[in-house]
Design an enzyme around this catalytic site. Structure first.
Site, PDB file in Angstrom:
ATOM      1  N   ASP A  61      -0.034  -7.589   1.275  1.00 47.18           N
ATOM      2  CA  ASP A  61       0.384  -6.194   1.412  1.00 47.18           C
ATOM      3  C   ASP A  61       1.902  -6.060   1.476  1.00 47.18           C
ATOM      4  OD1 ASP A  61       0.024  -3.457   1.509  1.00 47.18           O
ATOM      5  OD2 ASP A  61      -0.078  -3.401   3.698  1.00 47.18           O
ATOM      6  N   HIS A  82       0.811  -1.213   0.000  1.00 46.61           N
ATOM      7  CA  HIS A  82       0.000   0.000   0.000  1.00 46.61           C
ATOM      8  C   HIS A  82       0.846   1.266   0.000  1.00 46.61           C
ATOM      9  CE1 HIS A  82       0.385  -0.264   4.524  1.00 46.61           C
ATOM     10  NE2 HIS A  82       0.452   1.040   4.392  1.00 46.61           N
ATOM     11  N   SER A  99       4.927   2.264   8.033  1.00 46.62           N
ATOM     12  CA  SER A  99       4.517   1.170   7.152  1.00 46.62           C
ATOM     13  C   SER A  99       5.660   0.718   6.265  1.00 46.62           C
ATOM     14  CB  SER A  99       3.351   1.600   6.258  1.00 46.62           C
ATOM     15  OG  SER A  99       2.140   1.145   6.758  1.00 46.62           O
TER      16      SER A  99
END
Length: 528
Positions: free
Chosen positions: A187, A157, A260
């Site tokens: 992901d 993402h 992230s």
């Protein structure tokens, strides 16, 4: 509180006496037996220990706790990088996976992310059609080198809409990166920069962390490069809504927007997880973070590097969990297994004879606990491999052999769902109510071309009403029986009564979607 106050005052008074005795040149001193100081009245006093006289044993942390994380951070931080991503995202994008409120994934492009970047919504100049449908986005994230020749792991993402990726190294170099491969289902993504002799870290494959183990997270929260935080593994095997392919680690090391794709390390400096999401009501760390385990990340990264994409097995069915109500309606003692909601026409499951309403209890002899268990077991098979399913259907069990297919992409699966919803059509005008109410519903024949019965009225005090069934819904099946008349519904109810089941499973279609709804049986005096 009174005791504590009295104790404080007593201590203060003793202090005054000690001071007075010292000023008067009293003979208070150490007792030869225990070397403890005594006051002028011979009362033993606490010993004052000055900081310069402290020994290492007095400041040593409890067993298992490190004195400092500095050595680990110094060793591994050069392999951690910050990412700046410029992308083009659809204006209607709502975040790839639709996690519920509270789950933040750190990336500023869409609600899926939240990496401390900004979404400026700038259209590309000179392209009006693109301006109407997409917007230019800028955001930041984290990643880490897994090889000396420039391969970097991060989250999908972070880079899924990327047009340009700039990698910032700890030595202040800036390099452009290209996407080697992405995997939406886990992901994860792999990037590549040109060069060699990059510092890199390794995954802790095969070494499972335990709940309570120390961890260190390093990343780029709020664009603060190289930020390190520490905590413990809070839990293992966490499922996130809509995520079927990862058993997440839960950690309490603070991670925020910008973390992230960054690594979480054990105390040996090995990567045990890739930071992906946090649960938060404010958008900042609340001590509940989620990381993709190293075994999963290592396996996916290797496949992406070797082929650029991930291939998974495919059943061709939508599945759900078996709750207590479904289990009771199907005569099962335990609420376990994977419930088959729908079967894709002409897919592997349909060709093998799997049906809506079946409950898959095991795959190749291994028990299935829930829908995610089935999805992961099937995904781990090769295209063309035989999958042996133990299935509960009606009053018995059977074994089905399914030849695994190749799992389509998320977009392809979404297109299949849309096509199926369109083919089912919408309910038409109401028809004549057929017979007395059954299961708390008045039913009529469904419009021409639509199988089942249309709900014309739902009794307000019925279980059907409590379950959310509405006028206009279509009842397509009761348990494993298609129904086209009220008499068939009544027959299915009577069969359930004879089997001493407390409920039946009604298949309800609304707006092109069909879901199973357990409905408790009413007393016989209540018309079905």
């Amino acid at each position: 509180m009174l005791v504590k106050s009295k104790g404080f005052l007593t201590g203060a008074a003793v202090g005054v006496l000690l001071t007075g005795a010292a000023a008067a040149g009293a003979t208070a001193g150490f007792n030869a037996a225990n070397d403890r100081p005594r006051d002028a009245f011979g009362v033993e006093q606490p010993e004052l220990i000055r900081t310069q006289n402290l020994t290492s044993s007095l400041v040593r942390p409890p067993a298992g706790a490190p004195l400092s994380f500095a050595d680990i951070i110094e060793r591994v931080s050069p392999a951690v990088v910050s990412l700046e991503v410029t992308g083009q995202a659809p204006r209607s994008a709502a975040g790839g996976r639709g996690l519920p409120p509270g789950f933040e994934e750190f990336f500023g492009l869409t609600p899926r992310g939240g990496q401390g970047g900004s979404n400026r919504g700038q259209a590309e100049p000179g392209n009006e059609s693109e301006e109407a449908e997409t917007q230019r986005t800028q955001a930041s994230g984290s990643g880490f080198f897994i090889s000396a020749d420039g391969y970097i792991v991060t989250n999908n993402h972070v880079v899924e809409n990327a047009r340009e990726i700039t990698v910032h190294l700890s030595d202040e170099r800036e390099l452009k990166a290209r996407v080697v491969g992405r995997d939406e289902d886990t992901d994860l993504a792999v990037l590549k920069v040109e060069g060699r002799n990059f510092p890199f870290v390794q995954f802790a494959t095969g070494a499972q962390p335990r709940v309570g183990d120390w961890v260190v997270a390093i990343g780029n929260p709020f664009q603060l490069n190289g930020t390190a935080t520490a905590g413990i593994v809070s839990a293992k095997g966490r499922d996130l809504p809509g995520e079927a392919f990862v058993d997440y680690l839960q950690i309490d090391a603070p991670i925020n927007r910008g973390n992230s794709g960054g690594p979480t390390f054990d105390l040996n400096g090995r990567v045990i997880g890739v930071n992906t999401a946090i649960y938060s009501t404010s958008g900042s760390s609340a001590g509940v973070g989620f990381a993709i385990p190293s075994d999963t990340a290592d396996q996916v990264a290797r496949q992406l590097i070797s082929g650029g994409r991930i291939t998974r097995g495919y059943l061709g069915a939508t599945v759900g969990d078996v709750d207590r109500d479904i289990a009771e309606s199907q005569g099962l003692r335990e609420a376990r297994g994977a419930f088959i909601n729908e079967v894709v026409p002409n897919g592997p499951a349909a060709r093998a004879g799997l049906q809506s309403g079946d409950i898959v209890l095991s795959v190749n002899g291994r028990a299935v606990g829930d829908a995610n268990d089935l999805t992961r077991a099937v995904a781990g098979t090769r295209t063309g491999q035989n999958i042996r399913l133990e299935v509960a259907r009606g009053d018995g069990r059977r074994t089905l052999n399914v030849v695994s297919g190749t799992r389509p992409s998320r977009q392809e699966l979404a297109n299949l769902d849309n096509d199926a919803a369109g083919s089912r059509g919408a309910p038409g005008a109401p028809a004549q109510v057929q017979g007395p109410p059954v299961l708390g519903m008045n039913l009529s024949p469904a419009p021409a071309g639509t199988p089942g019965l249309r709900v014309e009225r739902v009794e307000s005090n019925s279980d059907a009403a409590e379950r959310g069934i509405q006028r206009g819904d279509i009842v397509t099946r009761i348990n494993d029986r298609p129904v086209r008349s009220v008499a068939e519904v009544q027959a299915a109810v009577e069969t359930a009564r004879r089997l001493n089941r407390p409920s039946v499973l009604a298949w309800i279609s609304r707006n092109g979607n069909t879901v199973p709804v357990p409905i408790r049986l009413q007393p016989r005096s209540a018309n079905g």
